[in-house]
Design a protein around this motif. Structure first.
Motif, PDB file in Angstrom:
ATOM      1  N   SER A   1       0.856  -1.184   0.000  1.00 23.81           N
ATOM      2  CA  SER A   1       0.000   0.000   0.000  1.00 23.81           C
ATOM      3  C   SER A   1       0.892   1.232   0.000  1.00 23.81           C
ATOM      4  O   SER A   1       2.076   1.155   0.332  1.00 23.81           O
ATOM      5  CB  SER A   1      -0.929   0.004   1.221  1.00 23.81           C
ATOM      6  N   ARG A   2       0.327   2.372  -0.346  1.00 26.83           N
ATOM      7  CA  ARG A   2       1.098   3.610  -0.423  1.00 26.83           C
ATOM      8  C   ARG A   2       1.646   4.035   0.932  1.00 26.83           C
ATOM      9  O   ARG A   2       2.676   4.713   1.002  1.00 26.83           O
ATOM     10  CB  ARG A   2       0.227   4.736  -0.994  1.00 26.83           C
ATOM     11  N   GLU A   3       0.991   3.609   2.009  1.00 28.02           N
ATOM     12  CA  GLU A   3       1.466   3.987   3.340  1.00 28.02           C
ATOM     13  C   GLU A   3       2.790   3.304   3.695  1.00 28.02           C
ATOM     14  O   GLU A   3       3.458   3.693   4.651  1.00 28.02           O
ATOM     15  CB  GLU A   3       0.404   3.630   4.394  1.00 28.02           C
ATOM     16  N   MET A   4       3.174   2.321   2.889  1.00 31.98           N
ATOM     17  CA  MET A   4       4.439   1.614   3.105  1.00 31.98           C
ATOM     18  C   MET A   4       5.590   2.245   2.332  1.00 31.98           C
ATOM     19  O   MET A   4       6.724   1.783   2.413  1.00 31.98           O
ATOM     20  CB  MET A   4       4.289   0.143   2.692  1.00 31.98           C
ATOM     21  N   GLY A   5       5.309   3.303   1.589  1.00 30.58           N
ATOM     22  CA  GLY A   5       6.336   3.931   0.769  1.00 30.58           C
ATOM     23  C   GLY A   5       6.452   3.239  -0.575  1.00 30.58           C
ATOM     24  O   GLY A   5       5.539   2.536  -1.022  1.00 30.58           O
ATOM     25  N   ASP A   6       7.584   3.422  -1.222  1.00 35.01           N
ATOM     26  CA  ASP A   6       7.805   2.869  -2.559  1.00 35.01           C
ATOM     27  C   ASP A   6       8.311   1.434  -2.444  1.00 35.01           C
ATOM     28  O   ASP A   6       9.484   1.137  -2.678  1.00 35.01           O
ATOM     29  CB  ASP A   6       8.811   3.737  -3.313  1.00 35.01           C
ATOM     30  N   VAL A   7       7.408   0.530  -2.097  1.00 33.44           N
ATOM     31  CA  VAL A   7       7.753  -0.873  -1.891  1.00 33.44           C
ATOM     32  C   VAL A   7       7.528  -1.652  -3.185  1.00 33.44           C
ATOM     33  O   VAL A   7       6.514  -1.473  -3.864  1.00 33.44           O
ATOM     34  CB  VAL A   7       6.898  -1.486  -0.757  1.00 33.44           C
ATOM     35  N   HIS A   8       8.466  -2.514  -3.512  1.00 33.65           N
ATOM     36  CA  HIS A   8       8.344  -3.343  -4.707  1.00 33.65           C
ATOM     37  C   HIS A   8       7.577  -4.621  -4.362  1.00 33.65           C
ATOM     38  O   HIS A   8       7.983  -5.361  -3.458  1.00 33.65           O
ATOM     39  CB  HIS A   8       9.727  -3.694  -5.248  1.00 33.65           C
ATOM     40  N   PRO A   9       6.480  -4.900  -5.058  1.00 33.69           N
ATOM     41  CA  PRO A   9       5.630  -6.047  -4.684  1.00 33.69           C
ATOM     42  C   PRO A   9       6.316  -7.399  -4.819  1.00 33.69           C
ATOM     43  O   PRO A   9       5.974  -8.340  -4.100  1.00 33.69           O
ATOM     44  CB  PRO A   9       4.443  -5.927  -5.651  1.00 33.69           C
ATOM     45  N   GLU A  10       7.296  -7.528  -5.730  1.00 35.24           N
ATOM     46  CA  GLU A  10       7.969  -8.819  -5.914  1.00 35.24           C
ATOM     47  C   GLU A  10       9.083  -9.045  -4.897  1.00 35.24           C
ATOM     48  O   GLU A  10       9.597 -10.149  -4.769  1.00 35.24           O
ATOM     49  CB  GLU A  10       8.564  -8.927  -7.325  1.00 35.24           C
ATOM     50  N   GLY A  11       9.500  -7.984  -4.197  1.00 39.58           N
ATOM     51  CA  GLY A  11      10.608  -8.087  -3.257  1.00 39.58           C
ATOM     52  C   GLY A  11      11.690  -7.074  -3.587  1.00 39.58           C
ATOM     53  O   GLY A  11      11.574  -6.286  -4.534  1.00 39.58           O
ATOM     54  N   ASN A  12      12.771  -7.092  -2.819  1.00 39.25           N
ATOM     55  CA  ASN A  12      13.875  -6.159  -3.016  1.00 39.25           C
ATOM     56  C   ASN A  12      14.521  -6.420  -4.380  1.00 39.25           C
ATOM     57  O   ASN A  12      14.982  -7.530  -4.648  1.00 39.25           O
ATOM     58  CB  ASN A  12      14.896  -6.350  -1.897  1.00 39.25           C
ATOM     59  N   PRO A  13      14.595  -5.402  -5.255  1.00 41.28           N
ATOM     60  CA  PRO A  13      15.077  -5.629  -6.625  1.00 41.28           C
ATOM     61  C   PRO A  13      16.590  -5.513  -6.814  1.00 41.28           C
ATOM     62  O   PRO A  13      17.077  -5.682  -7.934  1.00 41.28           O
ATOM     63  CB  PRO A  13      14.373  -4.522  -7.408  1.00 41.28           C
ATOM     64  N   HIS A  14      17.337  -5.259  -5.747  1.00 39.62           N
ATOM     65  CA  HIS A  14      18.771  -4.982  -5.896  1.00 39.62           C
ATOM     66  C   HIS A  14      19.620  -6.243  -5.706  1.00 39.62           C
ATOM     67  O   HIS A  14      20.672  -6.227  -5.057  1.00 39.62           O
ATOM     68  CB  HIS A  14      19.177  -3.884  -4.918  1.00 39.62           C
ATOM     69  N   PHE A  15      19.155  -7.324  -6.297  1.00 39.13           N
ATOM     70  CA  PHE A  15      19.748  -8.650  -6.080  1.00 39.13           C
ATOM     71  C   PHE A  15      21.142  -8.804  -6.673  1.00 39.13           C
ATOM     72  O   PHE A  15      21.887  -9.706  -6.287  1.00 39.13           O
ATOM     73  CB  PHE A  15      18.830  -9.734  -6.657  1.00 39.13           C
ATOM     74  N   HIS A  16      21.526  -7.958  -7.608  1.00 43.13           N
ATOM     75  CA  HIS A  16      22.852  -8.100  -8.220  1.00 43.13           C
ATOM     76  C   HIS A  16      23.975  -7.762  -7.235  1.00 43.13           C
ATOM     77  O   HIS A  16      25.143  -8.056  -7.513  1.00 43.13           O
ATOM     78  CB  HIS A  16      22.972  -7.216  -9.461  1.00 43.13           C
ATOM     79  N   LEU A  17      23.625  -7.166  -6.080  1.00 38.33           N
ATOM     80  CA  LEU A  17      24.644  -6.803  -5.112  1.00 38.33           C
ATOM     81  C   LEU A  17      24.997  -7.945  -4.153  1.00 38.33           C
ATOM     82  O   LEU A  17      25.758  -7.744  -3.209  1.00 38.33           O
ATOM     83  CB  LEU A  17      24.221  -5.541  -4.349  1.00 38.33           C
ATOM     84  N   ASP A  18      24.458  -9.118  -4.398  1.00 36.86           N
ATOM     85  CA  ASP A  18      25.002 -10.339  -3.807  1.00 36.86           C
ATOM     86  C   ASP A  18      25.888 -10.966  -4.876  1.00 36.86           C
ATOM     87  O   ASP A  18      25.387 -11.402  -5.916  1.00 36.86           O
ATOM     88  CB  ASP A  18      23.880 -11.304  -3.419  1.00 36.86           C
ATOM     89  N   PRO A  19      27.198 -11.025  -4.670  1.00 41.86           N
ATOM     90  CA  PRO A  19      28.078 -11.538  -5.724  1.00 41.86           C
ATOM     91  C   PRO A  19      27.786 -12.980  -6.101  1.00 41.86           C
ATOM     92  O   PRO A  19      28.142 -13.414  -7.201  1.00 41.86           O
ATOM     93  CB  PRO A  19      29.478 -11.376  -5.133  1.00 41.86           C
TER      94      PRO A  19
END
Length: 293
Positions: A119-137
């Motif tokens: 919901s918008r009250e949660m801020g800019d949350v991505h529904p599929e999960g955290n998208p910055h997965f490339h930062l795990d080598p």
């Protein structure tokens, strides 16, 4: 005779044709170059130094998409603000979602922080999960393999080259993984705060605890009350670093650091996010060295 020569020249030109690959971010470009080698021509839409959530689509991007044989995206809704309009207006049937010329890398890794509701009250949350997965080598090898498989499906005659390139890349990458793992052992159990939940995959991999964020909610700028709460938190807990990315304003991190004595460090998030980050290996070398100095 002339006709035969023309046929030979035409066949030769086809054999030299490269796969035209369009990607969303420089880290993907770097990976495609490693796997594709001389058989691909790859371009990234975003600059490494800009906020990956808010890339402004330009008319030139549509033209690039129109000529692409393959579009590779990060996925997990990270590009939701600019990729759909580019793909739609390109009128390129090959790069539409679900088609052979489309690759969503987020489908090849396990995403963390999947919300039960959005919901918008949660801020800019991505529904599929955290998208910055490339930062795990450790996520890089399966992503490289996914790119190899896609290139082979599009350009089967050069598949052996892509397989060889992937094998060489993985040999080098696995060697770097051992190096990074060894250096990061000393950081296990440390506590940090960050501006945005950008580095969570890296922190999770190496056992570093994120105890707070400068953003009160994802995508929401810091406010005085939240900042003061963070300062109190840092005074109560033994926090090693304040992690600051390159594209958000540094004033809040600098202020919190000045009030607590906890050093803040600027970390890259992508290839070319800092001038010295010219490859994926450079990206993780910098992060590891910054967190273990």
């Amino acid at each position: 005779m002339i006709k035969a020569v023309l046929v030979v020249l035409l066949m030769f030109s086809f054999s030299l044709a490269k796969v035209n690959v369009l990607v969303t971010y420089p880290w993907i470009e770097s990976l495609v170059k490693a796997v594709g080698g001389d058989n691909v021509d790859v371009k990234a839409l975003a600059r490494g130094s800009e906020d990956p959530h808010f890339v402004v689509p330009k008319p030139s991007y549509i033209s690039m998409a129109r000529r692409a044989d393959l579009l590779i995206i990060n996925g997990a809704s990270l590009e939701v603000g600019f990729v759909p309009v580019i793909v739609q207006q390109s009128n390129n049937p090959n790069i539409q979602p679900g088609k052979q010329g489309f690759l969503d890398l987020s489908t090849f890794v396990e995403l963390i922080q999947k919300p039960e509701r959005v919901s918008r009250e949660m801020g800019d949350v991505h529904p599929e999960g955290n998208p910055h997965f490339h930062l795990d080598p450790y996520n890089i090898p399966p992503l490289a393999k996914a790119i190899k498989d896609k290139l082979c499906s599009i350009d089967s005659k050069n598949c052996s080259k892509y397989e060889s390139n992937l094998e060489n890349f993985l040999i080098q990458w696995n060697s770097k993984l051992k190096e990074w793992d060894s250096k990061m052992k000393s950081s296990k159990g440390k506590k940090v705060i960050a501006y945005h939940r950008l580095y969570d995959y890296f922190l999770k991999r190496y056992g570093i605890e994120l105890v707070g964020t400068i953003e009160p909610l994802p995508g929401i700028n810091p406010n005085p009350k939240h900042t003061e709460n963070l300062i109190n938190l840092l005074k109560e807990q033994k926090v090693s670093y304040i992690l600051q990315d390159v594209y958000h304003d540094k004033k809040a991190a600098q202020y919190i650091s000045s009030k607590t004595g906890v050093p803040y460090i600027v970390l890259p998030h992508d290839v070319a996010s800092l001038p010295e980050i010219k490859s994926l290996s450079d990206l993780f070398d910098y992060m590891v060295n910054a967190l273990t100095r």
